[in-house]
Design a protein around this motif. Structure first.
Motif, PDB file in Angstrom:
ATOM      1  N   SER A 185       0.838  -1.202   0.000  1.00 46.59           N
ATOM      2  CA  SER A 185       0.000   0.000   0.000  1.00 46.59           C
ATOM      3  C   SER A 185       0.872   1.250   0.000  1.00 46.59           C
ATOM      4  CB  SER A 185      -0.943  -0.003   1.200  1.00 46.59           C
ATOM      5  OG  SER A 185      -0.224  -0.128   2.413  1.00 46.59           O
ATOM      6  N   VAL A 212      -2.420  -7.226  -0.482  1.00 46.37           N
ATOM      7  CA  VAL A 212      -1.850  -5.907  -0.196  1.00 46.37           C
ATOM      8  C   VAL A 212      -1.055  -5.968   1.101  1.00 46.37           C
ATOM      9  CG1 VAL A 212      -2.325  -3.471   0.274  1.00 46.37           C
ATOM     10  CG2 VAL A 212      -3.749  -4.727  -1.376  1.00 46.37           C
ATOM     11  N   ASP A 213       0.222  -5.620   1.025  1.00 48.85           N
ATOM     12  CA  ASP A 213       1.056  -5.506   2.221  1.00 48.85           C
ATOM     13  C   ASP A 213       0.857  -4.105   2.797  1.00 48.85           C
ATOM     14  OD1 ASP A 213       3.190  -4.970   4.012  1.00 48.85           O
ATOM     15  OD2 ASP A 213       4.433  -6.497   3.061  1.00 48.85           O
ATOM     16  N   GLU A 214       0.264  -4.033   3.988  1.00 48.83           N
ATOM     17  CA  GLU A 214      -0.046  -2.749   4.623  1.00 48.83           C
ATOM     18  C   GLU A 214       0.922  -2.407   5.754  1.00 48.83           C
ATOM     19  OE1 GLU A 214      -3.397  -0.504   4.328  1.00 48.83           O
ATOM     20  OE2 GLU A 214      -4.759  -2.187   4.690  1.00 48.83           O
ATOM     21  N   VAL A 229      -6.571   0.169   2.924  1.00 53.36           N
ATOM     22  CA  VAL A 229      -7.622  -0.660   2.329  1.00 53.36           C
ATOM     23  C   VAL A 229      -8.974  -0.288   2.922  1.00 53.36           C
ATOM     24  CG1 VAL A 229      -8.519  -3.017   2.148  1.00 53.36           C
ATOM     25  CG2 VAL A 229      -6.107  -2.564   1.665  1.00 53.36           C
ATOM     26  N   GLU A 235     -12.247  -3.547   1.534  1.00 57.20           N
ATOM     27  CA  GLU A 235     -12.111  -4.759   2.349  1.00 57.20           C
ATOM     28  C   GLU A 235     -12.608  -6.013   1.636  1.00 57.20           C
ATOM     29  OE1 GLU A 235     -13.508  -1.807   3.165  1.00 57.20           O
ATOM     30  OE2 GLU A 235     -13.858  -1.703   5.319  1.00 57.20           O
ATOM     31  N   VAL A 238     -10.052  -7.042  -1.479  1.00 54.37           N
ATOM     32  CA  VAL A 238      -8.669  -7.450  -1.205  1.00 54.37           C
ATOM     33  C   VAL A 238      -8.741  -8.737  -0.395  1.00 54.37           C
ATOM     34  CG1 VAL A 238      -6.504  -6.847  -0.074  1.00 54.37           C
ATOM     35  CG2 VAL A 238      -7.835  -5.070  -1.253  1.00 54.37           C
ATOM     36  N   ARG A 241      -4.630  -9.134   3.450  1.00 55.46           N
ATOM     37  CA  ARG A 241      -3.749  -8.023   3.807  1.00 55.46           C
ATOM     38  C   ARG A 241      -2.690  -8.548   4.765  1.00 55.46           C
ATOM     39  NH1 ARG A 241      -8.234  -4.355   6.188  1.00 55.46           N
ATOM     40  NH2 ARG A 241      -9.520  -6.193   5.745  1.00 55.46           N
ATOM     41  N   THR A 242      -1.458  -8.153   4.556  1.00 58.33           N
ATOM     42  CA  THR A 242      -0.383  -8.541   5.468  1.00 58.33           C
ATOM     43  C   THR A 242       0.221  -7.279   6.067  1.00 58.33           C
ATOM     44  OG1 THR A 242       1.354  -8.492   3.767  1.00 58.33           O
ATOM     45  CG2 THR A 242       0.135 -10.566   4.050  1.00 58.33           C
TER      46      THR A 242
END
Length: 429
Positions: A185, A212-214, A229, A235, A238, A241-242
């Motif tokens: 992100s 998506v890596d947040e 996100v 939400e 995606v 999310r990591t």
């Protein structure tokens, strides 16, 4: 004294390494330490003094020493010690780690979640669990190394696309077929922000799994810090999310948000989950307290955003090419490692300490100093940083940096966008 050293093994001969290992070690010392760094080390500059301005920590909200967090960890450490040392696959029932997983997932507006040993382990384990040798995995060329390593561990096919270029991603999907799409992100190297809505639309059209890596937006962006996100209402689009919880969460763990049925599947399919011990009890209680702090940290988030925006504006006006940063991560890209050492020394001699990024964290000749802005920076400290960056422009030969030349070659915003994408695509690691 000699007897003491002998007991400690200090005078014992080192084991002899075979040539195929020794040659790699010697290549590092010859090519990088001697030839490139002149016998010094790009990561070993000055020792910070008491008045140093530290801009190398990812503690964006400046909460690592928050008393509520320290108190919670201390209390649990005294009562539980290091707890039961075992793999997380054995956890069940009324367990603090499982309760925190559910709480953090709810905070992120997700069905469920899995706590991992690190963000690195989260990304490797996730990709290993959703991709195979037959799966094309589309990955932004500036995506974090852990995502690339996850592709390798899965035995999957990596298909790179140009940085933040959704059109190029779609071209690749049309060519190679349905698969997994990996983005950050906020990109840790230069602070650029992914156009997540556009990428979600591409993934929807081609029924790809969107990951998506947040790591650098969880805690700092979105309602109560729930991430980009959630801020964008993505939400349901995606799949996963990591995040590393060693950034705004100021701890040491990783997290994956996921569908509820995936939660148990991951714990029994992911090698990092199966073959690593759980976090320690005081780490769990610390993270739980941290989440409470983050939920109420709107003022810190506003200050962080204000500090970063003001600094980006000032540095841009001084002629620095910030490579499309829109976040609290600001990169001064000197180019070669030799120029980056010169920049490091100029900053550190004036009490400014950032983080050196070079290969393999960047492409060769795209080395930089990363400044991580945080919420506790005062106006005076920001002015001090700006003043230093103004004063060193000639000393560091700013006009000769490749990033400066790229900035001067952009006659229009449209060309700017194209050239930035092309230049950034060289950052594959």
């Amino acid at each position: 004294m000699k007897a003491v050293f002998d007991r400690l093994g200090k005078n014992q001969p080192s084991p002899s390494l075979p040539a195929f290992v020794a040659s790699r070690v010697e290549q590092y010392y010859s090519e990088r330490v001697t030839d490139t760094w002149g016998g010094g080390h790009i990561m070993r500059g000055r020792i910070p003094g008491p008045d140093a301005l530290h801009l190398s920590s990812n503690d964006y909200l400046a909460i690592a020493r928050h008393p509520d967090i320290i108190r919670s960890m201390s209390r649990t450490l005294r009562s539980d010690g290091n707890g039961l040392l075992m793999s997380g696959i054995f956890l069940h029932g009324d367990c603090p780690q499982l309760k925190f997983e559910n709480r953090l997932a709810a905070f992120m507006h997700a069905e469920a979640g899995v706590l991992c040993q690190s963000g690195y382990a989260a990304n490797i384990g996730l990709i290993q669990s959703i991709a195979s040798a037959r799966t094309p995995v589309y990955v932004d060329m500036m995506a974090h190394m852990s995502l690339w390593e996850g592709i390798r561990c899965a035995g999957a096919v990596p298909v790179p696309f140009r940085h933040n270029d959704a059109a190029h991603l779609e071209q690749q999907i049309v060519r190679y077929g349905q698969g997994v799409v990996l983005v950050d992100s906020i990109y840790s190297t230069n602070g650029s922000v992914c156009p997540l809505v556009t990428f979600a639309e591409v993934c929807d059209r081609h029924e790809c799994v969107f990951v998506v890596d947040e790591s650098h937006s969880l805690g700092t962006h979105g309602p109560r810090g729930a991430g980009l996100v959630v801020e964008l209402g993505l939400e349901s689009r995606v799949a996963f999310r990591t995040a590393s919880l060693a950034k705004a969460f100021a701890g040491r763990a990783g997290f994956i948000s996921c569908p509820v049925r995936f939660q148990e599947y991951f714990k029994f399919e992911s090698n990092p989950a199966i073959f690593s011990s759980t976090l320690l009890p005081h780490e769990i209680s610390g993270l739980d307290a941290t989440l409470s702090v983050i939920e109420g940290a709107d003022r810190r988030r506003r200050r962080l955003a204000s500090n970063a925006a003001w600094l980006r504006e000032r540095l841009t006006s001084l002629g620095y090419n910030l490579n499309a940063s829109e976040s609290q991560i600001i990169a001064l890209e000197a180019g070669t490692e030799q120029r980056t050492i010169l920049l490091r020394d100029a900053l550190e001699s004036r009490g400014i300490f950032g983080s050196v990024f070079c290969a393999p964290a960047t492409a060769r000749n795209r080395a930089l100093i990363r400044l991580s802005i945080h919420a506790a920076l005062t106006d005076a400290q920001i002015e001090r940083l700006v003043s230093v960056c103004r004063d060193i422009r000639s000393e560091v030969e700013l006009d000769s940096w490749p990033s400066s030349r790229r900035l001067g070659e952009r006659p229009s915003s449209r060309k700017h966008s194209h050239e930035q994408s092309t230049a950034d695509s060289a950052l594959a690691v």
